[in-house]
Design an enzyme around this catalytic site. Structure first.
Site, PDB file in Angstrom:
ATOM      1  N   THR A 165      -5.573  -0.711   7.580  1.00  0.00           N
ATOM      2  CA  THR A 165      -6.808  -1.076   7.539  1.00  0.00           C
ATOM      3  C   THR A 165      -6.788  -1.336   9.090  1.00  0.00           C
ATOM      4  O   THR A 165      -6.194  -2.118   9.757  1.00  0.00           O
ATOM      5  CB  THR A 165      -7.348  -2.417   6.785  1.00  0.00           C
ATOM      6  OG1 THR A 165      -7.181  -1.982   5.608  1.00  0.00           O
ATOM      7  CG2 THR A 165      -8.718  -2.677   7.193  1.00  0.00           C
ATOM      8  N   VAL A 170       0.877  -1.214   0.108  1.00  0.00           N
ATOM      9  CA  VAL A 170      -0.194  -0.062   0.026  1.00  0.00           C
ATOM     10  C   VAL A 170       0.765   1.240   0.137  1.00  0.00           C
ATOM     11  O   VAL A 170       0.686   2.136  -0.779  1.00  0.00           O
ATOM     12  CB  VAL A 170      -0.865  -0.030   1.233  1.00  0.00           C
ATOM     13  CG1 VAL A 170      -1.640   1.432   1.252  1.00  0.00           C
ATOM     14  CG2 VAL A 170      -2.022  -0.982   1.046  1.00  0.00           C
ATOM     15  N   CYS A 211      -5.466  -9.392   3.227  1.00  0.00           N
ATOM     16  CA  CYS A 211      -6.587  -8.582   3.476  1.00  0.00           C
ATOM     17  C   CYS A 211      -7.948  -9.258   3.817  1.00  0.00           C
ATOM     18  O   CYS A 211      -8.165  -9.070   5.115  1.00  0.00           O
ATOM     19  CB  CYS A 211      -7.085  -7.523   2.558  1.00  0.00           C
ATOM     20  SG  CYS A 211      -5.722  -6.215   2.202  1.00  0.00           S
ATOM     21  N   GLY A 213      -7.858 -15.858  -0.177  1.00  0.00           N
ATOM     22  CA  GLY A 213      -6.604 -15.763   0.800  1.00  0.00           C
ATOM     23  C   GLY A 213      -6.096 -14.285   0.878  1.00  0.00           C
ATOM     24  O   GLY A 213      -6.806 -13.262   0.418  1.00  0.00           O
ATOM     25  N   ALA A 270     -16.186 -19.408  -8.710  1.00  0.00           N
ATOM     26  CA  ALA A 270     -16.128 -20.364  -7.459  1.00  0.00           C
ATOM     27  C   ALA A 270     -14.853 -21.006  -7.647  1.00  0.00           C
ATOM     28  O   ALA A 270     -14.070 -20.860  -8.663  1.00  0.00           O
ATOM     29  CB  ALA A 270     -17.028 -21.494  -7.728  1.00  0.00           C
ATOM     30  N   GLY A 271     -14.103 -21.227  -6.354  1.00  0.00           N
ATOM     31  CA  GLY A 271     -12.803 -21.977  -6.379  1.00  0.00           C
ATOM     32  C   GLY A 271     -12.442 -22.698  -4.950  1.00  0.00           C
ATOM     33  O   GLY A 271     -13.171 -22.875  -4.159  1.00  0.00           O
ATOM     34  N   ASN A 314     -14.602  -5.224   2.512  1.00  0.00           N
ATOM     35  CA  ASN A 314     -13.855  -6.509   2.141  1.00  0.00           C
ATOM     36  C   ASN A 314     -14.877  -7.659   2.841  1.00  0.00           C
ATOM     37  O   ASN A 314     -14.931  -8.707   2.171  1.00  0.00           O
ATOM     38  CB  ASN A 314     -12.758  -6.547   3.113  1.00  0.00           C
ATOM     39  CG  ASN A 314     -11.571  -5.766   2.204  1.00  0.00           C
ATOM     40  OD1 ASN A 314     -11.698  -5.354   1.164  1.00  0.00           O
ATOM     41  ND2 ASN A 314     -10.229  -5.764   3.071  1.00  0.00           N
ATOM     42  N   LYS A 363      15.060  -2.751   3.136  1.00  0.00           N
ATOM     43  CA  LYS A 363      14.222  -2.380   2.385  1.00  0.00           C
ATOM     44  C   LYS A 363      14.340  -1.026   1.534  1.00  0.00           C
ATOM     45  O   LYS A 363      14.544  -0.633   0.500  1.00  0.00           O
ATOM     46  CB  LYS A 363      12.803  -2.557   2.718  1.00  0.00           C
ATOM     47  CG  LYS A 363      11.609  -2.554   1.686  1.00  0.00           C
ATOM     48  CD  LYS A 363      10.208  -2.518   2.498  1.00  0.00           C
ATOM     49  CE  LYS A 363       9.717  -3.903   2.540  1.00  0.00           C
ATOM     50  NZ  LYS A 363       8.553  -3.848   3.044  1.00  0.00           N
TER      51      LYS A 363
HETATM   52  N1  LIG Z   1      -1.882  -5.384   0.563  1.00  0.00           N
HETATM   53  C1  LIG Z   1      -3.092  -4.929   0.161  1.00  0.00           C
HETATM   54  O1  LIG Z   1      -3.792  -5.298  -0.944  1.00  0.00           O
HETATM   55  C2  LIG Z   1      -4.120  -3.679   1.104  1.00  0.00           C
HETATM   56  C3  LIG Z   1      -5.052  -3.302   0.372  1.00  0.00           C
HETATM   57  C4  LIG Z   1      -5.862  -2.394   1.157  1.00  0.00           C
HETATM   58  C5  LIG Z   1      -5.425  -2.048   2.767  1.00  0.00           C
HETATM   59  N2  LIG Z   1      -4.143  -2.953   3.028  1.00  0.00           N
HETATM   60  C6  LIG Z   1      -3.881  -2.333   4.426  1.00  0.00           C
HETATM   61  O2  LIG Z   1      -2.759  -1.618   4.204  1.00  0.00           O
HETATM   62  C7  LIG Z   1      -1.877  -1.883   5.574  1.00  0.00           C
HETATM   63  C8  LIG Z   1      -0.438  -2.145   4.790  1.00  0.00           C
HETATM   64  O3  LIG Z   1      -0.471  -3.339   4.232  1.00  0.00           O
HETATM   65  P1  LIG Z   1       0.733  -3.784   3.206  1.00  0.00           P
HETATM   66  O4  LIG Z   1       0.139  -4.941   2.477  1.00  0.00           O
HETATM   67  O5  LIG Z   1       1.058  -2.754   2.411  1.00  0.00           O
HETATM   68  O6  LIG Z   1       1.637  -4.212   4.308  1.00  0.00           O
HETATM   69  P2  LIG Z   1       3.211  -4.634   4.087  1.00  0.00           P
HETATM   70  O7  LIG Z   1       3.363  -5.556   5.079  1.00  0.00           O
HETATM   71  O8  LIG Z   1       3.478  -5.090   2.655  1.00  0.00           O
HETATM   72  O9  LIG Z   1       4.049  -3.263   4.433  1.00  0.00           O
HETATM   73  C9  LIG Z   1       4.131  -2.658   5.631  1.00  0.00           C
HETATM   74  C10 LIG Z   1       5.571  -1.944   5.945  1.00  0.00           C
HETATM   75  O10 LIG Z   1       5.278  -0.988   6.917  1.00  0.00           O
HETATM   76  C11 LIG Z   1       6.554  -1.198   7.503  1.00  0.00           C
HETATM   77  N3  LIG Z   1       6.864  -0.755   8.884  1.00  0.00           N
HETATM   78  C12 LIG Z   1       6.255  -1.480  10.001  1.00  0.00           C
HETATM   79  N4  LIG Z   1       6.151  -0.831  11.258  1.00  0.00           N
HETATM   80  C13 LIG Z   1       6.625   0.218  10.440  1.00  0.00           C
HETATM   81  C14 LIG Z   1       6.974   1.679  11.521  1.00  0.00           C
HETATM   82  N5  LIG Z   1       6.592   1.777  13.018  1.00  0.00           N
HETATM   83  N6  LIG Z   1       7.592   2.392  10.795  1.00  0.00           N
HETATM   84  C15 LIG Z   1       7.700   2.639   9.555  1.00  0.00           C
HETATM   85  N7  LIG Z   1       7.375   1.246   8.679  1.00  0.00           N
HETATM   86  C16 LIG Z   1       6.708   0.561   9.485  1.00  0.00           C
HETATM   87  C17 LIG Z   1       7.213  -2.590   7.387  1.00  0.00           C
HETATM   88  O11 LIG Z   1       8.528  -2.545   7.220  1.00  0.00           O
HETATM   89  C18 LIG Z   1       6.527  -2.764   6.049  1.00  0.00           C
HETATM   90  O12 LIG Z   1       7.629  -2.295   4.957  1.00  0.00           O
HETATM   91  C19 LIG Z   1      -2.491  -2.921   6.077  1.00  0.00           C
HETATM   92  O13 LIG Z   1      -3.269  -2.293   7.263  1.00  0.00           O
HETATM   93  C20 LIG Z   1      -3.645  -3.737   5.096  1.00  0.00           C
HETATM   94  O14 LIG Z   1      -4.518  -4.269   5.918  1.00  0.00           O
HETATM   95  C21 LIG Z   1      -3.628  -3.654   2.316  1.00  0.00           C
END
Ligand SMILES: NC(=O)c1ccc[n+]([C@@H]2O[C@H](COP(=O)([O-])OP(=O)(O)OC[C@H]3O[C@@H](n4cnc5c(N)ncnc54)[C@H](O)[C@@H]3O)[C@@H](O)[C@H]2O)c1
Length: 429
Positions: free
Chosen positions: A122, A16, A259, A256, A251-252, A207, A40
């Protein structure tokens, strides 16, 4: 794009955070990205992209002058007023969302009336109110708070950012909400400006609804298997009704990803914690868990005992066009088949590196044909185009057995059968 746009901070550079950063940079903002993962950050500084997301590498490269990466918050605080938080909120053992990363971010910010926290992660409904209480307790009461949930889909995240179905901004009507609305204005998306709690709930409810649609069609598929109907035909007939729509009716073997499972669980727990038993979501989760295991019953139907059999899993990522392995159905399948004594070969075009961290005792193949060599049965787990378009005669020629389970109803049964394989989908005739 104009360079007069306001600079922003993005905290957390995962799926995100990176897409948000690249997207706002494309719209003309300088973006100060912060992550605690030093490796990273180093990779990002070198111009490497640590995740697989179509179009993201190009968007980051195109806007590299406006993108700044650091492990420290200082630069973001110095340059930007809006700090978008995109850190992970994984499930805890109780199924609630783990907000420790969010709290770590809040703790790291010094008191300021200049800044606003814009929550992209989220979080359960009520988190914004709790964080604003924390602001007060820690002398940060002048800091603004905005809920701006993210709806992007991995695999089409760049497109979703640039062409969102809607932008949701939840706040108390102050400067920060206005600033977020202004940032998104060039995208001309429908805007839902609301209060913080409602914005938080829009995300969880969306969701949960999509997950419900998937579990619903999976249950219909299971009934189809007992009645001779074909769920693909049924879903097409349903989906043409514009009150229903065709999407999320495939269907599947279950949903997973990072989210749906956690957000559905978080909403269920949130309801429970506030005294409401969310009966429907319990069923959505139970149906999804069972759906992954039903593949094993199908294999047993054709192979008899699983012990000693060779099973090839094609696709590992939770869906195509991503390397994300979080809560992937393949993980459950691998564990279940291993427990039953199968030997397993797997192939995924991009998720192997991530999968190797989570799965042991399986043979990672370099190509689909290597994976199916000498297999008694093949399961299509992720409908990557490369896998859907396989030459099924070549697959049949390489296998020892002849069973093909299409876990995503993505194949043409006739083409597979013409290659001499037994085809079994999910809820298909
Ligand atoms: N992945 C998706 O498709 C998606 C879609 C919508 C919403 N979200 C929500 O967005 C949020 C992030 O999801 P994601 O998939 O990008 O997660 P991710 O695990 O890919 O990325 C999270 C990042 O945050 C960093 N991080 C953790 N603690 C930190 C801190 N204290 N300071 C700075 N960086 C820090 C981690 O090192 C990591 O790089 C979640 O709440 C998720 O539910 C995800």
């Amino acid at each position: 794009m104009s360079s007069a746009r306001q600079p922003i901070g993005v905290i957390g550079t995962g799926y995100v955070g990176l897409v948000t950063a690249a997207g706002f940079a494309e719209l003309g903002s300088d973006v100060y990205c912060v992550d605690i993962d030093a490796e990273k950050v180093e990779r990002l500084k070198r111009g490497e992209v640590p995740i697989y997301e179509p179009g993201l590498a190009e968007l980051l490269a195109q806007n590299k002058e406006r993108l700044h990466f650091s492990t420290a918050l200082d630069e973001a605080l110095a340059h930007a007023r809006l700090l978008f938080v995109a850190v992970g909120t994984p499930p805890t053992y109780s199924g609630d969302a783990d907000l420790s990363a969010v709290h770590a971010v809040v703790a790291a910010i010094s008191p300021s009336r200049e800044h606003a926290l814009v929550m992209k992660s989220t979080v359960p409904c009520g988190t914004g109110a709790n964080l604003q209480r924390v602001f007060k307790q820690t002398g940060k009461e002048d800091m603004a708070y905005v809920s701006c949930p993210e709806f992007l889909k991995e695999g089409s995240a760049v497109k979703d950012f640039l062409h969102p179905d809607r932008v949701v901004v939840g706040d108390d009507g102050g400067w920060a909400g206005d600033a977020v609305v202004e940032l998104y204005a060039p995208l001309a998306a429908p805007l839902v400006r609301t209060d913080v709690a409602s914005a938080e709930m829009v995300k969880l409810a969306s969701n949960a609804f999509l997950a419900t649609k998937i579990s619903f069609i999976n249950e219909i598929a299971n009934v189809c298997e007992g009645t001779g109907a074909d769920v693909v035909e049924v879903a097409r007939g349903m989906g043409l009704d514009d009150r229903i729509g065709p999407r999320f009716l495939q269907a599947g073997i279950g949903f997973g990803g990072s989210c749906f499972p956690k957000d559905v669980d978080a909403l269920k727990q949130l309801a429970g914690n506030s005294g409401y038993h969310f009966q429907l979501l319990n069923s959505v989760i139970a149906v999804n868990d069972l759906q992954k295991r039903r593949v094993v019953n199908k294999l047993q139907k054709h192979l008899g005992a699983i012990a000693g059999r060779r099973v090839a899993l094609l696709g590992l990522a939770f869906k195509p066009e991503t390397d994300d392995m979080r809560e992937a159905s393949s993980l459950v399948l691998c564990a279940r088949l291993q427990a039953d004594g199968a030997s397993i070969a797997v192939y995924d075009p991009v998720a192997e590196e991530q999968a190797r961290r989570l799965v042991t005792g399986v043979d990672f193949a370099a190509s689909p044909l290597d994976a199916v060599a000498e297999a008694d049965a093949v399961v299509l787990v992720t409908e990557w185009r490369e896998l859907v378009e396989l030459d099924w005669s070549a697959v049949a020629g390489a296998m020892r057995g002849n069973v093909l389970i299409d876990g995503r109803n993505a194949l043409d049964p006739q083409a597979v059968r013409a290659a001499g394989l037994i085809y079994e989908g999910v809820g298909r005739r």
